[in-house]
Enzyme design. Structure first.
Site, mmCIF file in Angstrom:
data_model
loop_
_atom_site.group_PDB
_atom_site.id
_atom_site.type_symbol
_atom_site.label_atom_id
_atom_site.label_comp_id
_atom_site.label_asym_id
_atom_site.label_seq_id
_atom_site.Cartn_x
_atom_site.Cartn_y
_atom_site.Cartn_z
ATOM 1 N N HIS A 117 -47.569 0.191 -42.500
ATOM 2 C CA HIS A 117 -46.912 0.862 -41.368
ATOM 3 C C HIS A 117 -45.809 -0.016 -40.782
ATOM 4 C CE1 HIS A 117 -51.230 2.108 -41.545
ATOM 5 N NE2 HIS A 117 -50.641 3.276 -41.731
ATOM 6 N N HIS A 130 -53.303 -4.426 -37.546
ATOM 7 C CA HIS A 130 -53.292 -2.995 -37.246
ATOM 8 C C HIS A 130 -54.440 -2.286 -37.965
ATOM 9 C CE1 HIS A 130 -51.457 1.208 -37.792
ATOM 10 N NE2 HIS A 130 -52.048 1.151 -36.623
HETATM 11 S S1 FES Z 1 -51.898 -1.847 -41.489
HETATM 12 FE FE1 FES Z 1 -50.167 -3.101 -41.093
HETATM 13 S S2 FES Z 1 -48.911 -1.920 -39.819
HETATM 14 FE FE2 FES Z 1 -50.629 -0.658 -40.201
#
Ligand code: FES
Length: 173
Positions: free
Chosen positions: A116, A97
């Site tokens: 997140h 992500h």
């Molecule tokens: S950096 Fe891992 S869920 Fe956003």
């Protein structure tokens, strides 16, 4: 209209370029793919089979020092697993992500990202289970030598923040 592989090479001229440059698209790199233009992956010893403890990850870096990965023996056969029990896998631990490091939680047998809250399943090829990420954890391809040493030989999936896992180095004349 569908574009065949042959016509793709004709239209782009990449077929001639590849033919004129032996090894230009070595291994798994396809023109236009995320790995196009990369060098061949390094072959890197990681650990010995008899040193692995089930459900305890082992840190290493691959394909270079800036790419944190973990080797994991799961204790039962899993897709893509190597070794006598087909239970040894390895992944980049950088969350696809936004690049936060994920942590392996031995009780749930999941990689979890604290930024997140994405969750990934190492027993299913690093597949994302839930969260903000839209990709699975990049998987490190492994081989087991006859002497019991495990080595990394490539990757499937792009390490976070990279256009290619292994970049082509400029060669000065
Ligand atoms: S950096 Fe891992 S869920 Fe956003």
């Amino acid at each position: 209209m569908t574009l065949s592989r042959r016509n793709f090479f004709k239209l782009t001229g990449l077929g001639a370029a590849a033919a004129a440059t032996p090894g230009a698209f070595a291994q798994n790199a396809m023109p236009g793919s995320a790995d196009a233009g990369r060098q061949a992956y390094p072959v890197q010893p990681i650990a010995r089979l008899d040193a692995l403890v089930v459900n305890q990850p082992l840190d290493f870096a691959y394909p270079d020092a800036g790419s944190a990965c973990q080797l994991l023996r799961l204790g039962h056969a899993v897709p893509g697993g190597i070794g006598p029990q087909q239970d040894i896998v390895a992944y980049s631990i950088l969350c696809p992500h936004m690049g936060c490091p994920t942590s392996y939680e031995s009780s749930s047998r999941r990689y979890k990202c604290g930024c997140h809250f994405s969750v990934f399943d190492p027993e299913m090829g690093g597949q994302q289970v839930i969260g903000q990420a839209t990709q699975d954890l990049p998987r490190v391809l492994l081989e087991l030598d006859d002497d019991g040493s495990i080595r990394a030989v490539g990757m499937v999936g792009l390490v976070y923040g990279r256009q290619s896992n292994v970049m082509v180095q400029e060669v000065s004349a």
